[in-house]
Design an enzyme around this catalytic site. Structure first.
Site, PDB file in Angstrom:
ATOM      1  N   CYS A  35      13.624  48.721  10.144  1.00 20.61           N
ATOM      2  CA  CYS A  35      13.320  50.013  10.773  1.00 20.61           C
ATOM      3  C   CYS A  35      13.669  50.046  12.248  1.00 20.61           C
ATOM      4  O   CYS A  35      13.484  51.071  12.905  1.00 20.61           O
ATOM      5  CB  CYS A  35      11.856  50.381  10.556  1.00 20.61           C
ATOM      6  N   LYS A  90       2.179   4.607   1.517  1.00 19.50           N
ATOM      7  CA  LYS A  90       2.265   5.158   2.876  1.00 19.50           C
ATOM      8  C   LYS A  90       1.893   6.633   2.785  1.00 19.50           C
ATOM      9  O   LYS A  90       2.639   7.443   2.233  1.00 19.50           O
ATOM     10  CB  LYS A  90       3.670   4.985   3.441  1.00 19.50           C
ATOM     11  N   LYS A 146      10.609   3.552   3.015  1.00 19.46           N
ATOM     12  CA  LYS A 146      10.529   5.011   2.856  1.00 19.46           C
ATOM     13  C   LYS A 146      11.176   5.446   1.545  1.00 19.46           C
ATOM     14  O   LYS A 146      12.303   5.030   1.245  1.00 19.46           O
ATOM     15  CB  LYS A 146      11.260   5.692   4.014  1.00 19.46           C
ATOM     16  N   GLU A 171       0.854  -1.199   0.000  1.00 20.61           N
ATOM     17  CA  GLU A 171       0.000   0.000   0.000  1.00 20.61           C
ATOM     18  C   GLU A 171       0.875   1.227   0.000  1.00 20.61           C
ATOM     19  O   GLU A 171       2.010   1.175   0.456  1.00 20.61           O
ATOM     20  CB  GLU A 171      -0.812   0.070   1.306  1.00 20.61           C
ATOM     21  N   CYS A 193      13.205  44.907  14.212  1.00 17.70           N
ATOM     22  CA  CYS A 193      13.017  44.841  12.763  1.00 17.70           C
ATOM     23  C   CYS A 193      14.335  45.191  12.064  1.00 17.70           C
ATOM     24  O   CYS A 193      14.932  46.229  12.352  1.00 17.70           O
ATOM     25  CB  CYS A 193      11.911  45.812  12.353  1.00 17.70           C
ATOM     26  N   ASP A 250       1.217  10.373   3.799  1.00 18.40           N
ATOM     27  CA  ASP A 250       1.938  11.257   4.700  1.00 18.40           C
ATOM     28  C   ASP A 250       1.007  12.343   5.226  1.00 18.40           C
ATOM     29  O   ASP A 250       0.991  13.468   4.740  1.00 18.40           O
ATOM     30  CB  ASP A 250       3.115  11.885   3.928  1.00 18.40           C
ATOM     31  N   CYS A 273       6.699  43.100  12.628  1.00 16.21           N
ATOM     32  CA  CYS A 273       7.129  44.461  12.894  1.00 16.21           C
ATOM     33  C   CYS A 273       5.847  45.290  12.932  1.00 16.21           C
ATOM     34  O   CYS A 273       5.121  45.363  11.945  1.00 16.21           O
ATOM     35  CB  CYS A 273       8.041  44.967  11.780  1.00 16.21           C
ATOM     36  N   CYS A 313       7.600  51.443   8.268  1.00 15.10           N
ATOM     37  CA  CYS A 313       8.676  50.495   7.972  1.00 15.10           C
ATOM     38  C   CYS A 313       8.799  50.361   6.441  1.00 15.10           C
ATOM     39  O   CYS A 313       7.832  49.967   5.772  1.00 15.10           O
ATOM     40  CB  CYS A 313       8.322  49.166   8.630  1.00 15.10           C
ATOM     41  N   TYR A 333      -6.589   0.130   7.818  1.00 17.87           N
ATOM     42  CA  TYR A 333      -6.372  -0.871   8.861  1.00 17.87           C
ATOM     43  C   TYR A 333      -7.649  -1.043   9.672  1.00 17.87           C
ATOM     44  O   TYR A 333      -8.144  -0.084  10.268  1.00 17.87           O
ATOM     45  CB  TYR A 333      -5.224  -0.378   9.755  1.00 17.87           C
TER      46      TYR A 333
HETATM   47  S1  IVH Z   1      -0.545   0.508   8.841  1.00 22.94           S
HETATM   48  C1  IVH Z   1       0.290  -1.202  13.253  1.00 22.94           C
HETATM   49  N1  IVH Z   1      -0.713   1.559   6.446  1.00 22.94           N
HETATM   50  O1  IVH Z   1       2.469   5.425   9.008  1.00 22.94           O
HETATM   51  C2  IVH Z   1       0.600  -0.317  12.087  1.00 22.94           C
HETATM   52  N2  IVH Z   1       0.131   2.913   8.200  1.00 22.94           N
HETATM   53  O2  IVH Z   1       4.972   4.911  10.482  1.00 22.94           O
HETATM   54  C3  IVH Z   1      -0.595   0.233  11.451  1.00 22.94           C
HETATM   55  N3  IVH Z   1       0.657   5.217   7.520  1.00 22.94           N
HETATM   56  O3  IVH Z   1       1.133   5.400  12.247  1.00 22.94           O
HETATM   57  C4  IVH Z   1      -0.283   1.207  10.399  1.00 22.94           C
HETATM   58  N4  IVH Z   1       0.065   4.998   5.403  1.00 22.94           N
HETATM   59  O4  IVH Z   1       0.016   6.894  10.488  1.00 22.94           O
HETATM   60  C5  IVH Z   1      -0.356   1.760   7.731  1.00 22.94           C
HETATM   61  N5  IVH Z   1      -0.978   2.348   4.280  1.00 22.94           N
HETATM   62  C6  IVH Z   1      -0.625   2.563   5.558  1.00 22.94           C
HETATM   63  C7  IVH Z   1      -0.139   3.805   6.016  1.00 22.94           C
HETATM   64  C8  IVH Z   1       0.240   3.933   7.345  1.00 22.94           C
HETATM   65  C9  IVH Z   1       0.534   5.819   6.334  1.00 22.94           C
HETATM   66  C10 IVH Z   1       1.192   5.872   8.738  1.00 22.94           C
HETATM   67  C11 IVH Z   1       0.381   5.637   9.995  1.00 22.94           C
HETATM   68  C12 IVH Z   1       1.341   4.976  10.943  1.00 22.94           C
HETATM   69  C13 IVH Z   1       2.660   5.396  10.421  1.00 22.94           C
HETATM   70  C14 IVH Z   1       3.730   4.429  10.797  1.00 22.94           C
END
Ligand code: IVH
Length: 668
Positions: free
Chosen positions: A409, A115, A312, A113, A406, A117, A424, A430, A226
């Site tokens: 000024c 990840k 990552k 999946e 500042c 952010d 400022c 200014c 999840y």
């Molecule tokens: S699974 C028990 N799936 O990444 C772990 N986490 O570094 C359950 N996150 O706290 C997390 N995308 O906030 C999971 N596809 C994804 C995710 C994901 C982002 C975040 C989440 C987690 C953090 C861990």
């Protein structure tokens, strides 16, 4: 309408609106227009107002948020919110796979999946309804942000289908899409404000805002990944996500089953490049064992599951030397620290400077003079300093302290509680603020004065010819033509530009004044609602916040701007010069087809417009005025003293009754 009918209609509308929400925000496939959606929502709002006993907390009307402020209650997580172990190379992913294969001897699958952010969230559903939303907090307990989360359109308030568990938790990530983030920053830039650092922090900050209405306007999104609960029948994580999708959750389509490590690597390599085309920020790929039985066998360490790992993506970064920190003063007086760096090549471009955003960032980095810093060019446009290589710090090097006065000024800087930026306060004395205000005033989206740009303003200011926006209108041809590199032609062009600016519409003049937080959109809202400067100048904060989309911060800034007599004087002089300080008559009604196909009956007397004006507005916007209420009537536009027989007839036929304000909102 009687109670029973109202209850049935509320149920019907709730169902319809939930379906449309799902089609729009989860499937991205709307089947009705925004306008039709709004009409249904308005009808529901009215019914809930009339029959509050049928208004549920998970009604689609709650998506707009309430204005009630409240501190967040802390609630414990039923299952701790753990983090994931990280992998930074394919080798480390292979190690992860080896560790699992030592314990699990049968064949198994992975799910890959993205990840996301953003800011993690835990949602609790009971009997198909969202009952609570909690932030990660410290992993053990988090903040109850349910009211804010209810405004996120892609999070279902009520689940679809009927095969969901009676009680379960689902976790995911709340995100601010790049587009929303960039638009927000554009507004801030126009308002002369400090820019937000990145969508992740903005999403997290937004979730913790006290005003759910503001949260609603921020258009957050959410992906879920999840599911947790006691009696979940499905073994496969992938399969349970697909089921969750059926219940109405937004599950990323970029979720794949991978049969072996090679397929996992393919996924990683593909998204390493392709992630830049996604609408939201991602910082890696999460690789999970699909079978929950096998997950249970593997279990958890104290910090993270053994059955998952986060790969990552590499942000392009480099180490370089901090040469100095300089401070820029913006048009509103906000002071932004900038790091000047020894030039370094990152992702194909030479980086010499990085924004440090504010004093807190400098303090958190514990930045010292001549430090070696790590600079990263992530998804964001401006490179940022992510850390300091303390081992390289020269002995005796001094800590960087944010300036107290500042740089332009000398005035002592101030910081409002709760704000990150130092300002400022000498806004009328200014130099960069004076020049900045003039530059903003003449800019394209404001007065759009031909021939006047940053350089000319600088020249005029340094020659002592202008010291504020009103002086621009006193400039003479001789003065202008006498300037360096300026001929008679250019001088004429500027004078013509100034002349033409006298017909620039009010909302742009208002924006051009450069009042903090009054960007283009806010100026339009103010002009549309209040029509003239006289109606804005003397309004109280409460009167201003009564206008939709005008929050405390904006209102306070407007009141503070007009608390200074100099500012009233500026307006007096500009008015004298013929600038537009009221919206023009024909602007009062915009010609649209917003009311196409709708029949209105007007009854009673109104506060803001006469009946004739309202009738005109209906027609100007494509609607029809009809004399009496029938089944074909779409709305009764009711003012004070509406006739009782009309009221009865409308109720009998179930025709929505709307107020003048409701009507004006329809035209927005
Ligand atoms: S699974 C028990 N799936 O990444 C772990 N986490 O570094 C359950 N996150 O706290 C997390 N995308 O906030 C999971 N596809 C994804 C995710 C994901 C982002 C975040 C989440 C987690 C953090 C861990």
């Amino acid at each position: 309408m009687d109670r029973q009918k109202a209850q049935a209609r509320i149920q019907e509308l709730t169902h319809q609106l939930n379906e449309h929400n799902y089609n729009y925000y989860v499937l991205n496939q709307p089947t009705i227009s925004d306008f039709e959606f709004d009409m249904l929502l308005k009808e529901l709002e009215q019914l809930e107002k009339d029959f509050p006993e049928f208004a549920g907390v998970n009604s689609p009307t709650q998506r707009v948020g309430s204005d009630l402020s409240k501190d967040f209650e802390q609630v414990p997580h039923k299952y701790p919110m753990l983090s994931l172990a990280n992998a930074y190379s394919e080798g480390e992913v292979a190690d992860f796979d080896n560790r699992i294969r030592k314990v699990i001897e049968t064949d198994f699958e992975y799910v890959c999946e993205l990840k996301f952010d953003g800011s993690s969230i835990s949602l609790i559903y009971e009997n198909g309804e969202l009952v609570r939303a909690v932030t990660r907090g410290d992993g053990e307990k988090g903040d109850d942000v349910t009211a804010n989360v209810r405004t996120i359109r892609s999070i279902p308030l009520k689940l679809r289908g009927n095969d969901y568990p009676a009680s379960f938790e689902i976790r995911g990530e709340v995100l601010m899409p790049f587009k929303v983030f960039n638009d927000l920053n554009k507004e801030l830039e126009e308002a002369g404000e400090q820019l937000l650092a990145n969508p992740r922090n903005t999403a997290a900050g937004t979730l913790k805002m006290k005003n759910a209405k503001v949260v609603a306007a921020r258009k957050l999104d959410a992906y879920l990944y999840y599911i947790l609960g006691e009696n979940l029948s499905i073994d496969g994580h992938y399969e349970s996500l697909q089921k969750a999708k059926e219940w109405g959750f937004k599950i990323s389509d970029h979720t794949n089953i991978c049969k072996n490590l090679d397929e996992v690597f393919d996924f990683l390599r593909y998204w390493d490049k392709e992630r830049f085309n996604l609408p939201v920020a991602t910082d890696g790929v999460v690789i999970k064992v699909n079978s929950k039985k096998i997950q249970e066998n593997l279990g958890f360490t104290a910090k993270s599951p053994r059955w998952a790992i986060a790969f990552k993506f590499k942000a392009e970064n480099a180490a370089t030397k901090l040469l100095s920190v300089s401070y820029q003063v913006g048009r509103t007086g906000a002071v932004t620290p900038v790091a000047n760096l020894e030039p370094v090549l990152i992702a194909g471009t030479v980086v010499k400077r990085a924004s440090l955003h504010n004093a807190d960032i400098i303090a958190n980095l514990d930045l010292h003079e001549n430090d070696t810093v790590f600079v990263e060019k992530g998804g964001e446009i401006i490179p940022k300093i992510t850390g300091v290589d303390v081992s390289q710090r020269p002995p005796m090097s001094r800590k960087i302290e944010f300036i107290k006065n500042c740089p332009e000024c000398g005035t002592q800087l101030v910081r409002t509680e709760g704000e990150a930026a130092f300002y400022c306060p000498n806004d009328d004395g200014c130099p960069p603020q004076i020049k900045g205000k003039m530059e903003h005033f003449v800019s394209r989206k404001a007065m759009d004065i031909d021939g006047l740009g940053e350089e000319t303003i600088e020249l005029l200011y340094s020659q002592g010819l202008v010291n504020g926006i009103t002086d621009l209108y006193n400039l003479t041809k001789e003065q202008l033509a006498g300037l360096d590199r300026m001929g008679e032609k250019s001088a004429e062009r500027i004078l013509n530009g100034l002349e033409a600016s006298k017909s620039v519409p009010f909302e742009r003049v208002l924006f051009a004044l450069g009042i903090r937080f009054v960007g283009e959109t806010v100026a339009k809202t103010l002009a549309k609602n209040l029509h003239s400067i006289e109606n804005i100048q003397f309004k109280t904060k409460e009167e201003l916040t009564a206008i939709d989309e005008i929050g405390d911060k904006i209102a306070e800034s407007i009141v503070s701007y007009f608390s200074k007599p100099e500012h009233h004087e500026i307006i007096r002089v500009l008015k004298e010069n013929g600038l537009q300080f009221a919206i023009s008559e024909d602007k009062m009604v915009d010609k649209t087809d917003k009311l196409k196909g709708l029949n209105f009956v007007i009854s009673g007397t109104f506060e803001k417009h006469s009946r004739d004006e309202l009738k005109d507005m209906i027609e100007q916007n494509g609607g029809k005025n009809v004399g009496s209420i029938s089944k074909k009537t779409s709305y009764v536009l009711a003012g004070d003293n509406m006739g009782p027989s009309k009221l009865e007839k409308a109720n009998e036929l179930g025709i929505p009754i709307i107020s003048e304000d409701d009507f004006l909102k329809m035209l927005e």
